[in-house]
Design an enzyme around this catalytic site. Structure first.
Site, mmCIF file in Angstrom:
data_model
loop_
_atom_site.group_PDB
_atom_site.id
_atom_site.type_symbol
_atom_site.label_atom_id
_atom_site.label_comp_id
_atom_site.label_asym_id
_atom_site.label_seq_id
_atom_site.Cartn_x
_atom_site.Cartn_y
_atom_site.Cartn_z
ATOM 1 N N GLU A 42 45.873 50.622 -10.255
ATOM 2 C CA GLU A 42 44.830 50.296 -11.162
ATOM 3 C C GLU A 42 45.536 50.266 -12.552
ATOM 4 O O GLU A 42 45.087 49.998 -13.432
ATOM 5 C CB GLU A 42 43.693 51.392 -11.346
ATOM 6 C CG GLU A 42 44.097 52.581 -11.273
ATOM 7 C CD GLU A 42 42.827 53.603 -11.225
ATOM 8 O OE1 GLU A 42 42.105 53.526 -12.398
ATOM 9 O OE2 GLU A 42 42.757 54.546 -10.620
ATOM 10 N N CYS A 82 41.103 54.733 -8.023
ATOM 11 C CA CYS A 82 41.869 55.269 -7.352
ATOM 12 C C CYS A 82 41.638 54.961 -5.819
ATOM 13 O O CYS A 82 42.350 55.737 -4.717
ATOM 14 C CB CYS A 82 41.612 56.753 -7.522
ATOM 15 S SG CYS A 82 41.994 57.077 -9.075
ATOM 16 N N SER A 138 32.331 61.857 -14.109
ATOM 17 C CA SER A 138 33.091 61.846 -12.975
ATOM 18 C C SER A 138 33.226 62.910 -11.976
ATOM 19 O O SER A 138 33.285 62.523 -10.871
ATOM 20 C CB SER A 138 34.542 61.249 -13.480
ATOM 21 O OG SER A 138 35.152 62.545 -14.194
ATOM 22 N N HIS A 196 41.227 63.263 -2.559
ATOM 23 C CA HIS A 196 41.971 62.586 -3.817
ATOM 24 C C HIS A 196 41.964 63.577 -4.921
ATOM 25 O O HIS A 196 40.902 64.385 -5.158
ATOM 26 C CB HIS A 196 40.875 61.480 -4.381
ATOM 27 C CG HIS A 196 41.248 60.771 -5.509
ATOM 28 N ND1 HIS A 196 42.657 60.553 -6.039
ATOM 29 C CD2 HIS A 196 40.421 60.826 -6.778
ATOM 30 C CE1 HIS A 196 42.475 60.207 -7.291
ATOM 31 N NE2 HIS A 196 41.177 60.356 -7.770
ATOM 32 N N SER A 214 36.728 55.899 -9.085
ATOM 33 C CA SER A 214 35.700 56.050 -9.785
ATOM 34 C C SER A 214 34.999 54.496 -10.119
ATOM 35 O O SER A 214 35.908 53.465 -9.716
ATOM 36 C CB SER A 214 36.169 56.235 -11.193
ATOM 37 O OG SER A 214 36.247 57.659 -11.287
HETATM 38 N N1 COA Z 1 40.742 79.813 -18.162
HETATM 39 C C1 COA Z 1 40.676 79.403 -16.825
HETATM 40 N N2 COA Z 1 39.778 78.375 -16.801
HETATM 41 C C2 COA Z 1 39.429 77.589 -17.721
HETATM 42 C C3 COA Z 1 39.638 78.018 -19.246
HETATM 43 C C4 COA Z 1 40.542 79.340 -19.152
HETATM 44 N N3 COA Z 1 40.829 79.944 -20.484
HETATM 45 N N4 COA Z 1 39.091 77.324 -20.046
HETATM 46 C C5 COA Z 1 38.309 76.655 -19.354
HETATM 47 N N5 COA Z 1 38.801 76.687 -18.042
HETATM 48 C C6 COA Z 1 37.891 75.909 -16.832
HETATM 49 C C7 COA Z 1 36.625 75.465 -16.828
HETATM 50 O O1 COA Z 1 35.684 76.602 -16.600
HETATM 51 C C8 COA Z 1 36.565 74.353 -16.075
HETATM 52 O O2 COA Z 1 36.405 74.821 -14.810
HETATM 53 P P1 COA Z 1 35.079 74.260 -13.944
HETATM 54 O O3 COA Z 1 35.218 72.715 -13.942
HETATM 55 O O4 COA Z 1 35.253 75.041 -12.631
HETATM 56 O O5 COA Z 1 33.830 74.684 -14.520
HETATM 57 C C9 COA Z 1 37.617 73.718 -16.211
HETATM 58 O O6 COA Z 1 38.681 74.686 -16.744
HETATM 59 C C10 COA Z 1 37.812 72.496 -17.160
HETATM 60 O O7 COA Z 1 37.266 72.831 -18.221
HETATM 61 P P2 COA Z 1 36.569 71.788 -19.193
HETATM 62 O O8 COA Z 1 35.781 72.190 -20.303
HETATM 63 O O9 COA Z 1 35.360 71.252 -18.301
HETATM 64 O O10 COA Z 1 37.517 70.796 -19.426
HETATM 65 P P3 COA Z 1 37.430 69.314 -20.379
HETATM 66 O O11 COA Z 1 36.109 69.109 -20.837
HETATM 67 O O12 COA Z 1 38.482 69.528 -21.406
HETATM 68 O O13 COA Z 1 37.686 68.073 -19.375
HETATM 69 C C11 COA Z 1 38.242 66.899 -17.307
HETATM 70 C C12 COA Z 1 38.182 68.295 -17.914
HETATM 71 C C13 COA Z 1 38.812 67.127 -15.917
HETATM 72 C C14 COA Z 1 36.781 66.421 -17.274
HETATM 73 C C15 COA Z 1 39.048 66.092 -18.103
HETATM 74 O O14 COA Z 1 40.299 66.372 -17.902
HETATM 75 C C16 COA Z 1 38.767 64.492 -17.689
HETATM 76 O O15 COA Z 1 37.949 63.775 -18.112
HETATM 77 N N6 COA Z 1 39.897 63.910 -16.727
HETATM 78 C C17 COA Z 1 39.686 62.523 -16.630
HETATM 79 C C18 COA Z 1 38.494 62.298 -15.537
HETATM 80 C C19 COA Z 1 38.953 62.862 -14.330
HETATM 81 O O16 COA Z 1 39.719 63.274 -13.754
HETATM 82 N N7 COA Z 1 37.825 62.916 -13.465
HETATM 83 C C20 COA Z 1 37.801 63.638 -12.116
HETATM 84 C C21 COA Z 1 36.937 63.017 -11.146
HETATM 85 S S1 COA Z 1 37.562 61.406 -10.742
#
Ligand code: COA
Length: 390
Positions: free
Chosen positions: A79, A111, A201, A233, A308
């Site tokens: 992609e 992906c 996502s 994945h 996605s």
């Molecule tokens: N210690 C341990 N864990 C912690 C923490 C800390 N101090 N602070 C946050 N976390 C955990 C959260 O509880 C969460 O866990 P959970 O998902 O089991 O609830 C995780 O870390 C991520 O935190 P979150 O606040 O949701 O992160 P974010 O809003 O910054 O974004 C993604 C995380 C993955 C959504 C972001 O990186 C993203 O958009 N990535 C691209 C898209 C993607 O990969 N999608 C996946 C499906 S294809």
């Protein structure tokens, strides 16, 4: 006739950034990246590596002269391809010196592309048992500096040689796939960075897994106890764990423990590379096979692919006798050991470095890139690739 994976190769660029140092710079608790997201190191692609070179380097490590002669189909899942018209597969075909009487195409669905490639390869070999198909999954995941997606970037490629009488894993016929139009992640043609609705996502990934798994069980009559491991994945290593957790309740504690332990092993390489989009599922499979030395031949492995947008698929494979003799464990250990850490400043500078888009000529210094196949420059809008072994 058995059809499946005969060889698996992997390549990641030689640079990485440490996730705890990235967390410090972003004023984030490092545990969020290493535990909450589950990433320790993130591969950083220098300007001399792109989806084409990463894939070519992954394939170079596994193909022998006989394979190069027998491959009559190259399917490149990506992609983050380099051209909207010419397929990345054609460049790889040339860089590897493959048999000219071959098809070479690019497949795109986020992906999911390499999984589509594997299923196409299976159908092609069913019709042409003598042929071998090279399936590539190669990407550079870019969301942008200081974005929520930044911690889930990465770069790398997996190369799979698919053939009849495979040495590593035969693919079973039962498979469940599903499509639904969802804007959880996308990259408009004018952008070199992806857009993501991260929360959506995550939700859709889990919903798709649940859907294909329930349907698979109904179709096949099999359950979790029939699986030695389920690989996912992995956009980041916590993701598969989140999807697996709710279904574990369907089985005994012993099976739960086995699946959880094998899931952990299947995340090892991904944890140190980051998201490689199309190749991520296959990097996870490789991680499991290369890091667990007592997986018995005959074991059934599940594979959940998610792209996605969205397409999901659950399919399965059976490990073949002596499959470990056909892995490249040492080569991959050396690749990891030879990588070099860059500082966050260096990573940011590399991230911002771009190629000209106005046709002007640029020559890149490929002496600092240990990869055998590199991008050496751009002339008249044409990328100039070099295979240093020639
Ligand atoms: N210690 C341990 N864990 C912690 C923490 C800390 N101090 N602070 C946050 N976390 C955990 C959260 O509880 C969460 O866990 P959970 O998902 O089991 O609830 C995780 O870390 C991520 O935190 P979150 O606040 O949701 O992160 P974010 O809003 O910054 O974004 C993604 C995380 C993955 C959504 C972001 O990186 C993203 O958009 N990535 C691209 C898209 C993607 O990969 N999608 C996946 C499906 S294809």
């Amino acid at each position: 006739m058995k059809i499946g994976i005969d060889k698996i190769g992997f390549y990641a660029p030689h640079l990485y950034v440490d996730m705890t140092k990235l967390a410090d710079r972003r004023n984030v608790d490092p545990d969020k990246f290493t535990i909450g997201i589950g990433q320790d190191k993130m591969a950083v692609a220098p300007i001399t590596q792109d989806a084409v070179t990463l894939a070519a380097n992954a394939a170079l490590g596994i193909l022998d002269e006989q394979d190069k002669n027998d491959i009559d189909f190259v399917i490149f899942g990506t992609e983050t391809g380099v051209d909207s018209s010419k397929s990345a597969a054609v460049y790889v075909h040339e860089l590897l010196g493959l048999n000219p009487y071959a098809r070479a195409i690019e497949v795109k669905q986020a992906c999911y592309g390499a999984t589509a490639g594997i299923q196409m390869a299976k159908a092609h070999i069913a019709m042409n048992p003598e042929s071998k198909v090279l399936v590539l999954g190669s990407d550079i995941a870019r969301y942008g500096l200081n974005t929520p997606g930044e911690a889930t970037q990465g770069a790398g490629a997996v190369a799979l040689l698919v053939s009849a009488a495979p040495h590593i894993m035969s693919l079973e016929d039962q498979s469940v796939y599903v499509t639904s139009d969802i804007m959880d992640f996308w990259r408009p043609v004018y952008s070199d960075k992806a857009f993501a609705d991260g929360k959506l996502s995550n939700e859709q990934y889990m919903a798709f897994f649940s859907k294909v798994w329930q349907q698979y069980k109904a179709k096949s009559g099999l359950g979790l106890e029939n699986f030695e491991a389920i690989t996912f994945h992995l956009p980041y290593t916590k993701m598969g764990k989140k999807a697996l957790k709710p279904v574990l309740e369907e089985t005994t504690e012993d099976v739960q423990e086995r699946l959880k332990a094998n899931y952990q092993l299947s995340t090892g390489y991904n944890r140190n590379v980051g998201n490689i989009y199309t190749g991520s599922l296959y990097l996870s499979l490789l991680s499991l096979l290369e890091q667990k030395d007592d997986l018995a031949a005959g074991s059934r492995i599940g594979l959940f692919s998610y792209g996605s947008g969205a397409v999901g698929e659950f399919f399965t494979g059976i490990l073949q006798n002596d499959y470990r003799d056909h892995l490249h464990v040492k080569q991959h250990a050396e690749l990891f050991a030879a990588r070099k850490e860059v500082t966050v400043d260096e990573y940011e500078a590399i991230f911002e470095e771009t190629l000209p888009t106005d046709g002007s000529r640029v020559e890149l210094d490929i002496n600092n890139d240990p990869a055998k196949i590199c991008l050496a420059g751009v002339t008249d809008h044409k990328r100039q690739y070099v295979n240093k072994l020639r």
